[in-house]
Scaffold this motif. Structure first.
Motif, PDB file in Angstrom:
ATOM      1  N   ALA A 109      52.049  20.955  80.907  1.00 12.39           N
ATOM      2  CA  ALA A 109      53.432  20.935  81.085  1.00 12.39           C
ATOM      3  C   ALA A 109      53.681  21.241  82.421  1.00 12.39           C
ATOM      4  CB  ALA A 109      54.164  21.946  80.082  1.00 12.39           C
ATOM      5  N   LEU A 110      53.020  22.358  82.880  1.00 11.04           N
ATOM      6  CA  LEU A 110      53.428  22.745  84.446  1.00 11.04           C
ATOM      7  C   LEU A 110      52.826  21.792  85.241  1.00 11.04           C
ATOM      8  CD1 LEU A 110      52.529  26.390  83.960  1.00 11.04           C
ATOM      9  CD2 LEU A 110      54.711  25.505  84.414  1.00 11.04           C
ATOM     10  N   SER A 111      51.406  21.360  85.143  1.00  8.98           N
ATOM     11  CA  SER A 111      50.756  20.568  86.182  1.00  8.98           C
ATOM     12  C   SER A 111      51.420  19.241  86.365  1.00  8.98           C
ATOM     13  CB  SER A 111      49.165  20.462  85.973  1.00  8.98           C
ATOM     14  OG  SER A 111      49.028  19.958  84.624  1.00  8.98           O
ATOM     15  N   ALA A 112      52.238  18.611  85.193  1.00 10.35           N
ATOM     16  CA  ALA A 112      52.864  17.639  85.370  1.00 10.35           C
ATOM     17  C   ALA A 112      53.718  17.330  86.132  1.00 10.35           C
ATOM     18  CB  ALA A 112      53.171  16.758  83.693  1.00 10.35           C
ATOM     19  N   ARG A 113      54.540  18.845  86.749  1.00 13.77           N
ATOM     20  CA  ARG A 113      55.615  18.940  87.371  1.00 13.77           C
ATOM     21  C   ARG A 113      55.236  19.396  89.019  1.00 13.77           C
ATOM     22  NH1 ARG A 113      56.953  19.729  82.632  1.00 13.77           N
ATOM     23  NH2 ARG A 113      59.131  19.268  81.811  1.00 13.77           N
ATOM     24  N   LEU A 114      53.821  19.134  89.055  1.00  9.69           N
ATOM     25  CA  LEU A 114      53.364  19.369  90.612  1.00  9.69           C
ATOM     26  C   LEU A 114      53.358  18.228  91.322  1.00  9.69           C
ATOM     27  CD1 LEU A 114      50.624  21.899  90.150  1.00  9.69           C
ATOM     28  CD2 LEU A 114      52.796  22.476  91.094  1.00  9.69           C
ATOM     29  N   ILE A 115      53.449  17.969  92.617  1.00 10.22           N
ATOM     30  CA  ILE A 115      53.228  16.821  93.462  1.00 10.22           C
ATOM     31  C   ILE A 115      51.647  16.615  93.442  1.00 10.22           C
ATOM     32  CG2 ILE A 115      53.409  16.292  96.000  1.00 10.22           C
ATOM     33  CD1 ILE A 115      55.830  18.018  96.201  1.00 10.22           C
ATOM     34  N   PRO A 116      51.519  15.212  93.356  1.00 13.29           N
ATOM     35  CA  PRO A 116      49.852  14.937  93.477  1.00 13.29           C
ATOM     36  C   PRO A 116      49.004  15.526  94.539  1.00 13.29           C
ATOM     37  CG  PRO A 116      51.155  13.198  92.776  1.00 13.29           C
ATOM     38  CD  PRO A 116      52.155  14.276  93.229  1.00 13.29           C
ATOM     39  N   GLY A 117      48.130  16.163  94.417  1.00  9.80           N
ATOM     40  CA  GLY A 117      47.081  16.832  95.278  1.00  9.80           C
ATOM     41  C   GLY A 117      47.466  18.380  95.509  1.00  9.80           C
ATOM     42  N   THR A 118      48.500  18.882  94.744  1.00 10.07           N
ATOM     43  CA  THR A 118      48.782  20.074  95.017  1.00 10.07           C
ATOM     44  C   THR A 118      47.824  21.307  94.693  1.00 10.07           C
ATOM     45  OG1 THR A 118      51.255  19.883  94.404  1.00 10.07           O
ATOM     46  CG2 THR A 118      50.384  21.967  94.327  1.00 10.07           C
ATOM     47  N   VAL A 119      46.870  21.019  93.765  1.00  6.69           N
ATOM     48  CA  VAL A 119      45.837  21.870  93.434  1.00  6.69           C
ATOM     49  C   VAL A 119      44.526  21.484  94.194  1.00  6.69           C
ATOM     50  CG1 VAL A 119      44.380  22.892  91.564  1.00  6.69           C
ATOM     51  CG2 VAL A 119      46.899  22.306  91.155  1.00  6.69           C
ATOM     52  N   ARG A 120      43.811  22.216  94.764  1.00 12.89           N
ATOM     53  CA  ARG A 120      42.522  21.678  95.469  1.00 12.89           C
ATOM     54  C   ARG A 120      41.558  22.646  94.941  1.00 12.89           C
ATOM     55  NH1 ARG A 120      43.726  17.937  99.651  1.00 12.89           N
ATOM     56  NH2 ARG A 120      45.905  17.891  99.649  1.00 12.89           N
ATOM     57  N   LEU A 121      40.608  21.982  93.992  1.00 11.87           N
ATOM     58  CA  LEU A 121      39.552  22.584  93.434  1.00 11.87           C
ATOM     59  C   LEU A 121      38.323  22.869  94.560  1.00 11.87           C
ATOM     60  CD1 LEU A 121      39.644  20.835  90.237  1.00 11.87           C
ATOM     61  CD2 LEU A 121      40.413  22.760  90.530  1.00 11.87           C
ATOM     62  N   ASN A 122      37.205  23.560  93.949  1.00  5.52           N
ATOM     63  CA  ASN A 122      36.051  23.768  94.605  1.00  5.52           C
ATOM     64  C   ASN A 122      36.503  24.550  96.077  1.00  5.52           C
ATOM     65  OD1 ASN A 122      33.218  23.467  94.655  1.00  5.52           O
ATOM     66  ND2 ASN A 122      33.494  21.973  96.254  1.00  5.52           N
ATOM     67  N   THR A 123      37.309  25.333  96.129  1.00  5.94           N
ATOM     68  CA  THR A 123      37.847  25.978  97.267  1.00  5.94           C
ATOM     69  C   THR A 123      38.093  27.404  96.838  1.00  5.94           C
ATOM     70  OG1 THR A 123      39.048  23.914  97.778  1.00  5.94           O
ATOM     71  CG2 THR A 123      39.696  25.989  99.235  1.00  5.94           C
ATOM     72  N   THR A 124      37.207  28.435  97.873  1.00  4.02           N
ATOM     73  CA  THR A 124      37.372  29.523  97.547  1.00  4.02           C
ATOM     74  C   THR A 124      37.854  30.419  98.795  1.00  4.02           C
ATOM     75  OG1 THR A 124      35.265  29.776  96.490  1.00  4.02           O
ATOM     76  CG2 THR A 124      35.769  31.853  97.279  1.00  4.02           C
ATOM     77  N   VAL A 125      39.121  31.279  98.452  1.00  4.43           N
ATOM     78  CA  VAL A 125      39.586  31.820  99.647  1.00  4.43           C
ATOM     79  C   VAL A 125      38.715  33.101  99.916  1.00  4.43           C
ATOM     80  CG1 VAL A 125      41.719  33.178 100.138  1.00  4.43           C
ATOM     81  CG2 VAL A 125      41.899  31.098  99.021  1.00  4.43           C
ATOM     82  N   THR A 126      38.382  33.135 101.175  1.00  5.00           N
ATOM     83  CA  THR A 126      37.249  34.323 101.568  1.00  5.00           C
ATOM     84  C   THR A 126      38.234  35.246 102.407  1.00  5.00           C
ATOM     85  OG1 THR A 126      36.749  32.867 103.521  1.00  5.00           O
ATOM     86  CG2 THR A 126      35.457  32.629 101.610  1.00  5.00           C
ATOM     87  N   GLY A 127      39.405  35.055 102.893  1.00  5.55           N
ATOM     88  CA  GLY A 127      40.065  36.122 103.446  1.00  5.55           C
ATOM     89  C   GLY A 127      41.514  35.583 103.818  1.00  5.55           C
ATOM     90  N   VAL A 128      42.295  36.753 103.869  1.00  3.41           N
ATOM     91  CA  VAL A 128      43.827  36.661 104.060  1.00  3.41           C
ATOM     92  C   VAL A 128      44.349  37.501 104.903  1.00  3.41           C
ATOM     93  CG1 VAL A 128      46.211  36.775 102.908  1.00  3.41           C
ATOM     94  CG2 VAL A 128      44.059  35.469 101.615  1.00  3.41           C
ATOM     95  N   ASP A 129      45.164  37.137 106.108  1.00  2.00           N
ATOM     96  CA  ASP A 129      45.607  38.019 106.758  1.00  2.00           C
ATOM     97  C   ASP A 129      47.303  38.324 106.484  1.00  2.00           C
ATOM     98  OD1 ASP A 129      47.068  39.271 108.923  1.00  2.00           O
ATOM     99  OD2 ASP A 129      46.189  38.152 110.497  1.00  2.00           O
ATOM    100  N   PRO A 130      47.430  39.409 105.953  1.00  2.00           N
ATOM    101  CA  PRO A 130      48.935  39.585 105.418  1.00  2.00           C
ATOM    102  C   PRO A 130      49.962  39.549 106.413  1.00  2.00           C
ATOM    103  CG  PRO A 130      47.664  41.456 105.462  1.00  2.00           C
ATOM    104  CD  PRO A 130      46.808  40.661 105.822  1.00  2.00           C
TER     105      PRO A 130
END
Length: 439
Positions: A109-130
């Motif tokens: 139900a949630l993913s059906a409401r997302l714009i195509p391509g919103t979710v990027r798999l195989n992608t690890t966040v390794t750092g965030v600058d707040p």
């Protein structure tokens, strides 16, 4: 257009992505999993979360999946009711009952409401600058195909459909998922890897970073290095979906000596069952269905028959962890923490996923306002801390093993329900009576 990066494609992350997109944000969700593999579990969506889902147009779709009938409540191991209510009573008091559904159904139900391509798999966040909102991501694996089909990850709690202490897993529908980095990412390095895969590191600039990366959140650890992190609750949880096991009217949670077993009917005649036991952390291995039969095989009907119909490969086991110490804030700079990353709780109130959903819609409402993320912390920190504490208290009561203590606990529950039922239902009013912010 303001840009948001969501780290983690669990229920909270997906809800935040939908809510932010509907408010005009350019949203990208980064999920470290390289494929979408369904993980079978159930989920309880209570009245407060249904109201939150109404704000993004999902509530009524979820309500249609309700399968609760007849009486529901808490029983002893021999089947005697300690306290019970009905769907009609709960709805009359809180405007909604609780909807029990497969986690994958909410993901759809949630993913059906997302714009195509919103979710990027195989992608690890390794750092965030707040301070700047810069997110560093590493992408590895094949990029020659698009991942199709819904999936569900692990989330929070037996009553919530999963065991606390597991990070939100991959979850997205066919049209919202791609393998690879977000458009506009600044590619810094690219190296070959074995098996025809590639590894790329890139920076993505965002006006808002939503850390929905689960109880073991690396982002939380980086933002608040002095926080003690998750603590073992003392119980281990088992979960299993049983096709064709639904029993109309059989919605209950039974308590024994340090053990709990719950049965929830789902749409389509399926049953979601969960059990907990007070054992040291780190156990497991072997046939977990056999372990459930050993623990609960002599409890009241229909528990033995349901376990006999279960498949061993469908049984999931997890130690239950939670954040005993509240965070000093649910944000820092441009980063907002959400769901398990911010306030993982034991499953005993069925509020783990519900609070993540609340977080998501409140964050989307406030992120573009003057108060911004400080307003988000003000709106969410105290409420979620209270619910974590209350759920922990119930968890401790369920762990009693001394026969005298168990008898006293059961007697007090039964007497309170018989003599002052409003006292027990009223205790949930503050939780279930919550209303989402309005524009």
């Amino acid at each position: 257009m303001a840009r948001a990066v969501v780290v983690g494609a669990g229920i909270g992350g997906l809800t935040a992505a939908v809510a932010l997109q509907q408010r005009g944000w350019d949203v990208t969700v980064f999920e470290r999993a390289s494929s979408l593999e369904p993980v079978g579990s159930g989920l309880a969506i209570a009245a407060n979360a249904l109201k939150a889902l109404d704000t993004i147009g999902v509530g009524d779709e979820i309500r249609e999946l309700s399968a609760i009938q007849g009486e529901a409540g808490v029983r002893r191991a021999d089947g005697r009711w300690l306290m019970k209510t009905t769907e009609e009573t709960t709805s009359a008091r809180h405007g909604d009952s609780v909807v029990l559904l497969r986690r994958a159904d909410l993901v759809d139900a949630l993913s059906a409401r997302l714009i195509p391509g919103t979710v990027r798999l195989n992608t690890t966040v390794t750092g965030v600058d707040p301070e700047s909102g810069r997110v560093t991501v590493k992408t590895g694996g094949p990029r020659t195909h698009r991942a199709d089909g819904p999936a569900s990850g692990t989330g929070t709690g037996a009553a919530d459909g999963a065991a606390a202490g597991t990070a939100d897993g991959p979850a997205a529908g066919a049209e919202g998922v791609e393998i690879g980095p977000a458009d506009g990412a600044v590619d810094r390095t690219e190296t070959g890897a074995a098996g025809g895969t590639e590894t790329r590191t890139a920076d993505v600039e965002a006006d808002l970073v939503v850390a929905a990366d689960g109880i073991r959140s690396p982002i939380r650890a980086a933002l608040f290095p002095g926080h003690p992190g998750p603590r073992y609750s003392g119980v281990t949880s088992w979960r299993v979906l049983i096709p064709g096991g639904g029993v109309p009217g059989q919605t209950f949670e039974s308590w024994g000596d340090g053990k709990v077993f719950g049965v929830m009917p789902l749409a389509g005649g399926m049953a979601y069952c969960y059990g907990t036991d007070t054992v040291p952390a780190g156990g497991g291995g072997g046939d977990q269905r056999a372990e459930l039969l050993r623990l609960f095989g002599k409890w009241h009907a229909p528990i033995p028959a349901l376990l006999a119909a279960a498949s061993s490969e469908n049984v999931l086991r997890n130690d239950v962890h939670y954040l005993a110490t509240p965070l000093p804030a649910m944000h820092r700079g441009k980063v907002a923490l959400l769901g398990d990353a911010a306030h993982a709780m034991t499953p005993n109130m069925g509020q783990g996923a519900c609070q993540a959903i609340e977080d998501a819609v409140v964050l989307a409402h406030l992120a573009g306002e003057v108060a911004g993320l400080a307003g988000y912390t003000a709106a969410r920190l105290e409420r979620t801390a209270k619910i974590v504490a209350r759920s922990t208290s119930i968890c401790r009561a369920s762990q009693l093993r001394n026969p005298l203590a168990v008898r006293l606990r059961d007697t007090m529950m039964a007497l309170t329900w018989r003599l002052a039922p409003g006292r027990m239902t009223g205790a949930m009013d503050e939780v279930l009576g919550w209303a989402p912010p309005t524009s």
